[in-house]
Design a protein around this motif. Structure first.
Motif, PDB file in Angstrom:
ATOM      1  N   VAL A  22      -0.256 -48.346  71.750  1.00 24.21           N
ATOM      2  CA  VAL A  22       0.164 -48.523  73.095  1.00 24.21           C
ATOM      3  C   VAL A  22      -0.009 -49.838  73.651  1.00 24.21           C
ATOM      4  O   VAL A  22      -0.975 -50.386  73.399  1.00 24.21           O
ATOM      5  CB  VAL A  22      -0.002 -47.173  74.019  1.00 24.21           C
ATOM      6  CG1 VAL A  22       0.351 -47.468  75.214  1.00 24.21           C
ATOM      7  CG2 VAL A  22       0.355 -46.011  73.384  1.00 24.21           C
ATOM      8  N   SER A  23       1.217 -50.363  74.256  1.00 24.40           N
ATOM      9  CA  SER A  23       0.836 -51.661  74.939  1.00 24.40           C
ATOM     10  C   SER A  23       0.316 -51.853  76.208  1.00 24.40           C
ATOM     11  O   SER A  23      -0.244 -52.589  76.746  1.00 24.40           O
ATOM     12  CB  SER A  23       2.254 -52.447  74.515  1.00 24.40           C
ATOM     13  OG  SER A  23       2.557 -52.638  73.415  1.00 24.40           O
ATOM     14  N   ARG A  24       0.815 -50.654  77.010  1.00 21.55           N
ATOM     15  CA  ARG A  24       0.465 -50.685  78.608  1.00 21.55           C
ATOM     16  C   ARG A  24       0.070 -49.621  78.983  1.00 21.55           C
ATOM     17  O   ARG A  24       0.515 -48.235  78.522  1.00 21.55           O
ATOM     18  CB  ARG A  24       1.596 -51.263  79.339  1.00 21.55           C
ATOM     19  CG  ARG A  24       1.945 -52.694  79.157  1.00 21.55           C
ATOM     20  CD  ARG A  24       3.026 -53.135  80.079  1.00 21.55           C
ATOM     21  NE  ARG A  24       3.109 -54.478  80.057  1.00 21.55           N
ATOM     22  CZ  ARG A  24       4.373 -55.049  80.112  1.00 21.55           C
ATOM     23  NH1 ARG A  24       5.602 -54.388  80.821  1.00 21.55           N
ATOM     24  NH2 ARG A  24       4.575 -56.426  80.055  1.00 21.55           N
ATOM     25  N   ILE A  25      -1.200 -49.214  79.522  1.00 20.64           N
ATOM     26  CA  ILE A  25      -1.663 -47.927  79.757  1.00 20.64           C
ATOM     27  C   ILE A  25      -1.901 -48.176  81.411  1.00 20.64           C
ATOM     28  O   ILE A  25      -2.712 -48.975  82.021  1.00 20.64           O
ATOM     29  CB  ILE A  25      -3.197 -47.707  79.246  1.00 20.64           C
ATOM     30  CG1 ILE A  25      -2.635 -47.737  77.873  1.00 20.64           C
ATOM     31  CG2 ILE A  25      -3.652 -46.552  79.658  1.00 20.64           C
ATOM     32  CD1 ILE A  25      -4.008 -48.006  77.018  1.00 20.64           C
ATOM     33  N   ALA A  26      -1.792 -47.014  82.164  1.00 16.78           N
ATOM     34  CA  ALA A  26      -2.266 -47.133  83.508  1.00 16.78           C
ATOM     35  C   ALA A  26      -3.188 -45.913  83.936  1.00 16.78           C
ATOM     36  O   ALA A  26      -2.918 -44.630  83.482  1.00 16.78           O
ATOM     37  CB  ALA A  26      -1.118 -47.001  84.442  1.00 16.78           C
ATOM     38  N   PRO A  64       0.993 -58.794  81.717  1.00 15.11           N
ATOM     39  CA  PRO A  64       0.612 -59.118  80.518  1.00 15.11           C
ATOM     40  C   PRO A  64       1.144 -58.219  79.517  1.00 15.11           C
ATOM     41  O   PRO A  64       1.517 -56.895  79.903  1.00 15.11           O
ATOM     42  CB  PRO A  64      -0.986 -58.794  80.630  1.00 15.11           C
ATOM     43  CG  PRO A  64      -1.100 -58.949  82.006  1.00 15.11           C
ATOM     44  CD  PRO A  64      -0.088 -58.369  82.686  1.00 15.11           C
ATOM     45  N   MET A  65       1.638 -58.793  78.203  1.00 14.58           N
ATOM     46  CA  MET A  65       2.249 -57.951  77.383  1.00 14.58           C
ATOM     47  C   MET A  65       1.592 -56.631  77.066  1.00 14.58           C
ATOM     48  O   MET A  65       1.712 -55.491  76.705  1.00 14.58           O
ATOM     49  CB  MET A  65       2.557 -58.742  75.994  1.00 14.58           C
ATOM     50  CG  MET A  65       3.713 -59.557  76.363  1.00 14.58           C
ATOM     51  SD  MET A  65       5.104 -58.909  76.743  1.00 14.58           S
ATOM     52  CE  MET A  65       5.453 -57.942  74.882  1.00 14.58           C
ATOM     53  N   ARG A  66       0.088 -56.784  76.989  1.00 14.45           N
ATOM     54  CA  ARG A  66      -1.002 -55.730  76.585  1.00 14.45           C
ATOM     55  C   ARG A  66      -1.838 -55.523  77.652  1.00 14.45           C
ATOM     56  O   ARG A  66      -2.855 -56.386  78.099  1.00 14.45           O
ATOM     57  CB  ARG A  66      -1.718 -55.917  75.278  1.00 14.45           C
ATOM     58  CG  ARG A  66      -0.700 -55.788  74.022  1.00 14.45           C
ATOM     59  CD  ARG A  66      -1.377 -56.180  72.781  1.00 14.45           C
ATOM     60  NE  ARG A  66      -2.679 -55.377  72.748  1.00 14.45           N
ATOM     61  CZ  ARG A  66      -2.755 -54.194  72.502  1.00 14.45           C
ATOM     62  NH1 ARG A  66      -1.691 -53.471  72.102  1.00 14.45           N
ATOM     63  NH2 ARG A  66      -4.018 -53.565  72.379  1.00 14.45           N
ATOM     64  N   CYS A  67      -1.800 -54.463  78.638  1.00 19.50           N
ATOM     65  CA  CYS A  67      -2.613 -54.505  79.566  1.00 19.50           C
ATOM     66  C   CYS A  67      -2.958 -53.018  79.966  1.00 19.50           C
ATOM     67  O   CYS A  67      -2.383 -52.051  79.589  1.00 19.50           O
ATOM     68  CB  CYS A  67      -2.121 -55.064  81.012  1.00 19.50           C
ATOM     69  SG  CYS A  67      -0.665 -54.373  81.631  1.00 19.50           S
ATOM     70  N   PHE A  68      -4.213 -52.854  80.626  1.00 20.96           N
ATOM     71  CA  PHE A  68      -4.638 -51.594  80.991  1.00 20.96           C
ATOM     72  C   PHE A  68      -4.874 -51.664  82.697  1.00 20.96           C
ATOM     73  O   PHE A  68      -5.616 -52.610  83.096  1.00 20.96           O
ATOM     74  CB  PHE A  68      -6.043 -51.247  80.168  1.00 20.96           C
ATOM     75  CG  PHE A  68      -6.282 -49.861  80.380  1.00 20.96           C
ATOM     76  CD1 PHE A  68      -6.359 -48.885  81.634  1.00 20.96           C
ATOM     77  CD2 PHE A  68      -6.913 -49.194  79.183  1.00 20.96           C
ATOM     78  CE1 PHE A  68      -6.722 -47.847  81.687  1.00 20.96           C
ATOM     79  CE2 PHE A  68      -7.178 -47.920  79.249  1.00 20.96           C
ATOM     80  CZ  PHE A  68      -7.118 -47.027  80.500  1.00 20.96           C
ATOM     81  N   LEU A  69      -3.948 -50.889  83.347  1.00 25.70           N
ATOM     82  CA  LEU A  69      -3.770 -50.999  84.950  1.00 25.70           C
ATOM     83  C   LEU A  69      -4.746 -49.880  85.586  1.00 25.70           C
ATOM     84  O   LEU A  69      -4.699 -48.931  85.023  1.00 25.70           O
ATOM     85  CB  LEU A  69      -2.449 -51.009  85.108  1.00 25.70           C
ATOM     86  CG  LEU A  69      -2.071 -50.684  86.815  1.00 25.70           C
ATOM     87  CD1 LEU A  69      -2.455 -51.969  87.418  1.00 25.70           C
ATOM     88  CD2 LEU A  69      -0.831 -50.545  87.041  1.00 25.70           C
ATOM     89  N   GLN A  70      -5.285 -50.219  86.411  1.00 33.64           N
ATOM     90  CA  GLN A  70      -6.013 -49.462  87.227  1.00 33.64           C
ATOM     91  C   GLN A  70      -5.606 -49.368  88.728  1.00 33.64           C
ATOM     92  O   GLN A  70      -5.533 -50.458  89.169  1.00 33.64           O
ATOM     93  CB  GLN A  70      -7.606 -49.401  87.118  1.00 33.64           C
ATOM     94  CG  GLN A  70      -8.245 -48.337  87.987  1.00 33.64           C
ATOM     95  CD  GLN A  70      -9.901 -48.422  87.961  1.00 33.64           C
ATOM     96  OE1 GLN A  70     -10.355 -49.065  87.148  1.00 33.64           O
ATOM     97  NE2 GLN A  70     -10.639 -48.207  89.308  1.00 33.64           N
TER      98      GLN A  70
END
Length: 266
Positions: A22-26, A64-70
């Motif tokens: 997975v490329s983006r997670i929140a 960002p193409m690959r990011c983990f958002l909080q």
């Protein structure tokens, strides 16, 4: 909570990423639910850039193409649309509501950014700095609409059938198993998790300037909130407690002992 890039990561084998990752997670949960620990551990394992904001409108553009958002935010249509448009997979973390409230009470001593949680709608007053969880002031807040807003973030996202759900208590008890399962679900290799768990220990997070880590012990509320107050808070927020699977049970604690336990922790 300021926007930030990924933390320094421990040296390890930078193997080729899975094409199914997975490329983006929140991670969208109530504050003080272990979000930062879980975000940084999983983001490090998946080699993702970390982004933390109070409001999704403050997120960098382009992302960002690959990011983990909080983020701590409502499950509301505009935010849900933004997540879909930016192809985020949502994760939410549950923690016992009484432990969440106690951790928030401690955190305001060091982090003025708590005033921006839900852009002020958690109504966490600075006047609580210095009071204990056994005080009338804390109980008044815990029974308030602001506390309901704070606790409702995880409650709302827990209802999302597409969200990945995990419990803080389970992650603390068996981090390699629980967080490893999340890494696998997101297309990563659980075997690469261990160095990041060591790198992001509670001791190291406690040493940050804003004391982002504190005790990290599930069930601490039983030593700090007297049963009478715990029952009142449970009855006020029973919908949230029950939906997330948390209860109070029977225990014994005097107000004097609770105050002494608080002072010892401080």
């Amino acid at each position: 909570m300021n926007q930030q890039s990924s933390q320094d990561t421990p040296p390890n084998d930078r193997s080729e990423r899975s094409t199914n990752q997975v490329s983006r997670i929140a991670v969208v949960s109530s504050p003080r639910s272990g979000n930062s620990w879980i975000r940084s551990t999983i983001a490090g394992t998946l080699r993702m850039q970390e982004v933390a904001v109070h409001n999704y409108l403050d997120a960098p553009s382009p992302l960002p193409m690959r990011c983990f958002l909080q983020i701590h935010w409502y499950r509301e249509p505009n935010f849900q649309l933004w997540l879909r448009e930016n192809q985020f997979t949502v994760m939410t973390v549950a923690r016992h509501p009484l432990d969440v409230l106690i951790s928030a009470l401690h955190y305001i001593r060091y982090e003025p950014g708590t005033a921006r949680w839900l852009e002020g709608n958690t109504n966490l007053p600075g006047a609580l700095i210095g009071v204990s969880p056994s005080s009338p002031e804390f109980v008044e807040y815990a029974l308030s609409m602001g506390a309901e807003n704070l606790l409702s973030i995880t409650y709302q996202w827990w209802q999302d059938p597409a969200a990945l759900r995990l419990r803080y208590e389970d992650a603390v008890a068996s981090p390699e198993s629980v967080l490893g399962a999340q890494v696998a679900a997101l297309g990563g290799d659980p075997r690469e998790l261990s160095p990041f768990l060591e790198h992001l220990s509670i001791e190291k997070m406690r040493a940050t300037p804003n004391r982002h880590g504190w005790q990290g012990r599930p069930g601490l509320w039983r030593r700090l909130i007297v049963p009478r107050d715990a029952v009142r808070i449970y009855q006020r927020h029973q919908r949230i407690f029950d939906a997330l699977g948390y209860s109070i049970g029977t225990y014994f604690l005097t107000r004097k002992s609770a105050q002494r336990n608080w002072q010892l922790l401080l």
